[in-house]
Every structure is written in C-alpha cells, then in structure tokens.
Write a protein that holds these residues in place. Structure first.
Motif, PDB file in Angstrom:
ATOM      1  N   GLU A 301       0.852  -1.184   0.000  1.00  0.00           N
ATOM      2  CA  GLU A 301       0.000   0.000   0.000  1.00  0.00           C
ATOM      3  C   GLU A 301       0.887   1.232   0.000  1.00  0.00           C
ATOM      4  O   GLU A 301       1.979   1.231   0.555  1.00  0.00           O
ATOM      5  N   VAL A 302       0.394   2.280  -0.643  1.00  0.00           N
ATOM      6  CA  VAL A 302       1.166   3.522  -0.681  1.00  0.00           C
ATOM      7  C   VAL A 302       0.353   4.639  -0.017  1.00  0.00           C
ATOM      8  O   VAL A 302      -0.775   4.916  -0.423  1.00  0.00           O
ATOM      9  N   SER A 303       0.928   5.227   1.020  1.00  0.00           N
ATOM     10  CA  SER A 303       0.280   6.341   1.724  1.00  0.00           C
ATOM     11  C   SER A 303       0.962   7.635   1.341  1.00  0.00           C
ATOM     12  O   SER A 303       2.186   7.681   1.251  1.00  0.00           O
ATOM     13  N   LEU A 304       0.172   8.685   1.165  1.00  0.00           N
ATOM     14  CA  LEU A 304       0.767   9.998   0.941  1.00  0.00           C
ATOM     15  C   LEU A 304       0.932  10.677   2.279  1.00  0.00           C
ATOM     16  O   LEU A 304      -0.046  11.041   2.924  1.00  0.00           O
ATOM     17  N   ASP A 305       2.189  10.852   2.695  1.00  0.00           N
ATOM     18  CA  ASP A 305       2.527  11.392   4.008  1.00  0.00           C
ATOM     19  C   ASP A 305       2.558  12.915   3.950  1.00  0.00           C
ATOM     20  O   ASP A 305       2.773  13.497   2.883  1.00  0.00           O
ATOM     21  N   ASP A 306       2.382  13.543   5.109  1.00  0.00           N
ATOM     22  CA  ASP A 306       2.473  15.003   5.225  1.00  0.00           C
ATOM     23  C   ASP A 306       1.565  15.693   4.215  1.00  0.00           C
ATOM     24  O   ASP A 306       1.908  16.751   3.679  1.00  0.00           O
ATOM     25  N   PHE A 307       0.421  15.081   3.963  1.00  0.00           N
ATOM     26  CA  PHE A 307      -0.448  15.601   2.914  1.00  0.00           C
ATOM     27  C   PHE A 307      -0.847  17.045   3.220  1.00  0.00           C
ATOM     28  O   PHE A 307      -1.234  17.374   4.331  1.00  0.00           O
ATOM     29  N   GLY A 308      -0.756  17.883   2.197  1.00  0.00           N
ATOM     30  CA  GLY A 308      -1.161  19.275   2.359  1.00  0.00           C
ATOM     31  C   GLY A 308      -0.004  20.228   2.595  1.00  0.00           C
ATOM     32  O   GLY A 308      -0.178  21.439   2.612  1.00  0.00           O
ATOM     33  N   THR A 309       1.207  19.689   2.766  1.00  0.00           N
ATOM     34  CA  THR A 309       2.325  20.590   3.058  1.00  0.00           C
ATOM     35  C   THR A 309       3.304  20.704   1.900  1.00  0.00           C
ATOM     36  O   THR A 309       4.128  21.608   1.864  1.00  0.00           O
ATOM     37  N   GLY A 310       3.236  19.775   0.964  1.00  0.00           N
ATOM     38  CA  GLY A 310       4.319  19.710  -0.016  1.00  0.00           C
ATOM     39  C   GLY A 310       3.964  20.376  -1.317  1.00  0.00           C
ATOM     40  O   GLY A 310       3.431  21.484  -1.361  1.00  0.00           O
ATOM     41  N   TYR A 311       4.252  19.694  -2.328  1.00  0.00           N
ATOM     42  CA  TYR A 311       4.016  20.077  -3.704  1.00  0.00           C
ATOM     43  C   TYR A 311       2.506  20.215  -3.846  1.00  0.00           C
ATOM     44  O   TYR A 311       1.785  19.221  -3.851  1.00  0.00           O
ATOM     45  N   SER A 313      -0.137  20.673  -5.759  1.00  0.00           N
ATOM     46  CA  SER A 313      -1.011  20.556  -6.900  1.00  0.00           C
ATOM     47  C   SER A 313      -1.721  19.231  -6.715  1.00  0.00           C
ATOM     48  O   SER A 313      -1.104  18.259  -6.324  1.00  0.00           O
ATOM     49  N   LEU A 314      -3.011  19.235  -6.936  1.00  0.00           N
ATOM     50  CA  LEU A 314      -3.741  17.993  -6.701  1.00  0.00           C
ATOM     51  C   LEU A 314      -3.855  17.138  -7.959  1.00  0.00           C
ATOM     52  O   LEU A 314      -4.455  16.082  -7.946  1.00  0.00           O
ATOM     53  N   ASN A 315      -3.241  17.635  -9.041  1.00  0.00           N
ATOM     54  CA  ASN A 315      -3.304  16.905 -10.315  1.00  0.00           C
ATOM     55  C   ASN A 315      -3.013  15.427 -10.181  1.00  0.00           C
ATOM     56  O   ASN A 315      -3.695  14.583 -10.745  1.00  0.00           O
ATOM     57  N   TYR A 316      -1.943  15.153  -9.430  1.00  0.00           N
ATOM     58  CA  TYR A 316      -1.482  13.774  -9.361  1.00  0.00           C
ATOM     59  C   TYR A 316      -2.532  12.857  -8.752  1.00  0.00           C
ATOM     60  O   TYR A 316      -2.574  11.676  -9.037  1.00  0.00           O
ATOM     61  N   LEU A 317      -3.401  13.413  -7.880  1.00  0.00           N
ATOM     62  CA  LEU A 317      -4.433  12.572  -7.277  1.00  0.00           C
ATOM     63  C   LEU A 317      -5.396  12.047  -8.328  1.00  0.00           C
ATOM     64  O   LEU A 317      -6.013  11.002  -8.161  1.00  0.00           O
ATOM     65  N   GLU A 318      -5.498  12.807  -9.404  1.00  0.00           N
ATOM     66  CA  GLU A 318      -6.377  12.373 -10.482  1.00  0.00           C
ATOM     67  C   GLU A 318      -5.685  11.305 -11.326  1.00  0.00           C
ATOM     68  O   GLU A 318      -6.286  10.353 -11.785  1.00  0.00           O
ATOM     69  N   ARG A 319      -4.384  11.457 -11.496  1.00  0.00           N
ATOM     70  CA  ARG A 319      -3.662  10.571 -12.402  1.00  0.00           C
ATOM     71  C   ARG A 319      -3.094   9.332 -11.729  1.00  0.00           C
ATOM     72  O   ARG A 319      -2.678   8.404 -12.401  1.00  0.00           O
ATOM     73  N   CYS A 320      -2.977   9.361 -10.408  1.00  0.00           N
ATOM     74  CA  CYS A 320      -2.261   8.281  -9.743  1.00  0.00           C
ATOM     75  C   CYS A 320      -3.091   7.676  -8.624  1.00  0.00           C
ATOM     76  O   CYS A 320      -3.579   8.398  -7.756  1.00  0.00           O
ATOM     77  N   GLU A 321      -3.243   6.378  -8.645  1.00  0.00           N
ATOM     78  CA  GLU A 321      -3.975   5.728  -7.559  1.00  0.00           C
ATOM     79  C   GLU A 321      -3.057   5.497  -6.384  1.00  0.00           C
ATOM     80  O   GLU A 321      -1.945   5.002  -6.546  1.00  0.00           O
ATOM     81  N   ILE A 322      -3.527   5.883  -5.203  1.00  0.00           N
ATOM     82  CA  ILE A 322      -2.789   5.593  -3.989  1.00  0.00           C
ATOM     83  C   ILE A 322      -3.772   4.944  -3.022  1.00  0.00           C
ATOM     84  O   ILE A 322      -4.946   4.751  -3.366  1.00  0.00           O
ATOM     85  N   ASP A 323      -3.293   4.610  -1.816  1.00  0.00           N
ATOM     86  CA  ASP A 323      -4.163   3.860  -0.909  1.00  0.00           C
ATOM     87  C   ASP A 323      -4.639   4.639   0.302  1.00  0.00           C
ATOM     88  O   ASP A 323      -5.563   4.216   0.979  1.00  0.00           O
TER      89      ASP A 323
END
Ligand code: C2E
Ligand code: CA
Ligand code: CA
Ligand code: CA
Length: 401
Positions: A301-311, A313-323
């Motif tokens: 599983e892949v978790s996006l850590d520190d969400f909201g602090t980094g890069y 742009s939310l584009n990648y959430l549309e293009r990339c499936e994470i868990d």
C-alpha cells in the motif's frame, strides 16, 4: 554581442580592477600574470576551452591578476549575472568550498607577487583575512559536514535503531499497525533528531544505505510483530507496518527490486507493508506514477505522508492511484484553535472519502483533537495521545493490553 576579439598583446583586464565579466577562450592564448613591467610574473597560459576572470565575479572582489592576449583571441563573454545566478542557486556547502579555494588562490597570487618584488614584504598566511570565515553560515556548514561524517559511521557501526508508533482505528480504538521511525544515538552527540539528520542524509546519497537499513530492519521487526500476534492467536492479515521512504530512495531505479528482495529475504507479505511517501515524489510525476503502480501491483500500500504541506497541486491525485492520505500534523495541531485548519482538514477528509481513500491523522495530542477528527470521519489516528514511538519490545507489549 557576447563575443570579444582581442589583438595580440592587448590587455583584457588588470589586477585590482572591478570584475564584471568572465571569458571563455574560443581561439588564441591568454596570459594570466601578476605585477607589471619587468616585475610581472606569469601565473598561467590559457588556451581554447579555458575560462578566466570568473574569480572576482564569484565573490564580488577586484581582479587578483591581470590578463592579456598572447595571440589574437576570440572569447565568449560570460556576464556576472550568468555566473552569480548559478552560484546563488548552489548549495551553501558548495559555495563555502568555492570561497575557500578562491581565498587560497588569491593568497597564492599575493604571495607569488611578493616573492618577486623585494619592495613588498611576504604576507603572513595566518593573518590574511578569510572573508568566508566571517559568514554566518560558515559554522552551520562545518557542523553539517561533521554531522555527515558521523552519520556515515552511524550506518556502519549500527548506531541507528527503529521505534514504533501505533496507529489506531478511531472508531474501535484498536491498534491497526505501527509506523517505523528512525532514531540515531550518536556516541559523541547523544540523540540527534531525525529532522536534522534525515534532511542531511537526503541531500547526499547517504540516504540510500540508510534506506536499505530501514527496510531490512523494519521487515525483520514485522516478523517479530507477526510472531507475537500468532503467539496470542491473533494472527491478523490486516496488521501493517508503515515505512517512510525518502524521495531519493524511492527514485532509485532499482528501488522496487530492492523492496521485493527485502520482503522475500524476510518472508513477509507485501500486504502488510505501507510505504509512506511525500508529495515531493510527484515533482517527477511520470516516474512516480510508474513506481507507485509497480509497488501497488505487487501488493504494497502507498500512503501519501504530510499531505497538504508539499508540492501543492492535486493533479497527481487524479492521475495516480494511492491507498491512503496522511494529513500532516501541522493541521491537526491547529484543529481546535483555528477554524481555517478545521475547514481544511474537513475538506481533505471529504476529498479522500469521495476518492475512496481512508485518512490517517498524525500528531493527535488531545482528546478534543481526536473527537473532532472522529466527527469529521477520519479513519485512523496516530499521536502522543495514544502513544509515543516505542522500542520494539514495548510496542509488542502494547498489543497485549
Ligand atoms: P513523519 O513521517 O511525518 O513522522 C511523524 C513524526 O511525528 C515523528 O517524528 C513522530 O514522532 C512525530 N509525532 C507523532 N505523534 C506526534 C504528536 O502527537 N505530536 C508531535 N508533536 N509529534 C508527533 P520523528 O520520529 O521525529 O520523525 C520526523 C520525520 O523524520 C518524519 O516525519 C519523517 O519525515 C522522517 N523520518 C523518521 N523516520 C524515518 C525513516 O525511517 N525514513 C525516512 N525516510 N524518514 C524518516
Ligand atoms: Ca511518516
Ligand atoms: Ca507525516
Ligand atoms: Ca512530517
């Protein structure tokens, strides 16, 4: 035009004048010298491909030597701005190294000049002023260099260790897994915070052997967790360990192969491992999406850590499936004091829910923060309210309570 032609014997610049440009020789030969007339001393003869005149530009000081054409010369002019921009964008450590070598180079020029001229006394190297040593960053950089070499030893001498912080299902209160967090107990320095040493390791390739060490030890510890749960007849397929993967580590071309080799060596299931990566990996979007896809296909599983602090742009959430989305603790800490933080956290949880992703909130310290998160529908919580990160044995004991 940025091309200059110089006739044979023409002076290009003289010692002591202000430095405003550097030159790249396309054709012809240039002599660099100190002193004048009969007392002048040749320091160097440069030819096609050589650069000269850059020293004064780098640290905004006057020319420390003169230059003249030995033959007709064609040179490309490099502006001060072109050079300054590059220097400014380089790391402070590289800038320090450059100023040190410039300083030595200048001291050498002065020395050579004094040697040849009986009217000038020899300068004492010890008292020549070192401009870089006055810089505020100097001490900090030296500290970093020392820390970096201590850190190299840390990996070799087994001074690193992992501690585990539980993640809880906010509805049932059950421990669902643990995050592995790195610790360094340095014999000379005592414990060094991960913020300090991991940031440094990430700037160098040192994070790679460290990353391997972390993977190896967290997989070994996952076996211990499993055996402990089995011993208590609680073998759980959904129990997991979260492992932080740094950007450079994740971007290694053979990261996936290393990960697989490590899990096979320890006989652990991909399903029981969550990889925590930060948004920064999406700066290299195509590559990140490809690697995440490979890991997920293998069951991690892949978790996006520190969400909201980094890069951001939310584009990648549309293009990339994470868990899973892991909301950064900076938001959680302000949850009960800032309406804006509350709105942001609520929106992140809503976005995640609509994308079918569970959310984890980290840094929960108070019952009020936990209650707020629960009411907003956050799934999993982590923080000092439940437990600090613990050595393996204490983490195992936590499962018995
Ligand atoms: P992170 O991945 O966001 O880890 C969570 C950090 O929050 C941990 O700090 C944890 O001890 C701390 N924390 C947990 N609950 C609370 C709380 O209630 N209040 C407060 N104030 N803090 C809490 P830690 O262990 O100091 O690690 C800091 C960062 O260092 C981590 O942030 C992560 O970015 C990095 N790091 C730690 N271990 C590793 C590792 O094994 N590999 C990599 N690549 N990075 C790591
Ligand atoms: Ca983390
Ligand atoms: Ca985090
Ligand atoms: Ca963090």
């Amino acid at each position: 035009c940025n091309i200059r032609l110089f006739a044979e014997s023409e002076t290009i610049f003289t010692e002591g004048s202000a430095a405003d440009k550097a030159y790249i020789i396309e054709s012809g030969y240039v002599e660099i010298f100190v002193g004048s007339g009969h007392d002048s001393i040749q320091l160097n003869v440069l030819g096609p491909g050589d650069i000269f005149g850059e020293m004064g530009i780098i640290d905004a000081s006057p020319r420390s030597a003169s230059a003249k054409a030995l033959s007709p010369c064609r040179c490309i002019v490099v502006s001060a701005a072109q050079i300054a921009e590059r220097i400014e964008s380089s790391s402070p450590m590289v800038r320090l190294f450059i100023s040190m070598s410039l300083h030595r180079n200048r001291a050498y020029n002065t020395y050579i000049k004094a040697l040849s001229n009986p009217h000038i006394g020899l300068p004492s190297p010890a008292i020549t002023e070192k401009a870089y040593a006055r810089s505020q960053q100097h001490q900090q950089i030296l500290d970093d260099i020392k820390l970096e070499s201590d850190l190299q030893n840390a990996v070799r001498n087994d001074e690193l260790s992992l501690v585990y912080q539980p993640l809880l299902n906010l509805t049932t209160g059950a421990i669902v897994g643990f995050e592995a967090l790195l610790r360094w107990q340095c014999p000379q320095r005592g414990s060094v915070t991960p913020q300090r040493f991991i940031t440094l390791a990430e700037e160098t390739s040192l994070i790679l052997p460290m990353g391997d060490w972390i993977l190896d030890h967290s997989c070994a510890d996952l076996c211990r967790f499993q055996r402990h749960l089995e011993g208590r007849d609680q073998s759980r397929a959904d129990f997991f360990i979260s492992i932080n993967i740094s950007v450079r580590q994740f971007q290694q071309p053979d990261f996936f192969e290393r990960l697989i080799a490590c899990t096979q060596r320890h006989g652990v299931d991909a399903q029981q491992i969550k990889l925590e990566v930060t948004e920064r990996i999406f700066l290299n979007e195509a590559e990140a999406i490809n690697s995440i896809g490979k890991c997920r296909a293998a069951g991690f599983e892949v978790s996006l850590d520190d969400f909201g602090t980094g890069y951001s742009s939310l584009n990648y959430l549309e293009r990339c499936e994470i868990d899973c989305l892991k909301i950064d603790q900076s938001f959680i800490q302000k949850l009960c004091s800032s309406d804006r933080a509350k709105i942001l956290v609520g929106s992140i949880i809503d976005i995640a829910r609509q994308l079918g992703l569970p959310t984890v909130a980290e840094g929960i310290e108070t019952p009020a923060q936990m209650a707020a998160l629960k009411s907003m529908g956050c799934d999993i919580g982590q923080g000092f309210l439940f437990s600090r990160p613990l050595p393996l044995n204490e983490a195992l004991a936590l499962l018995d309570q």
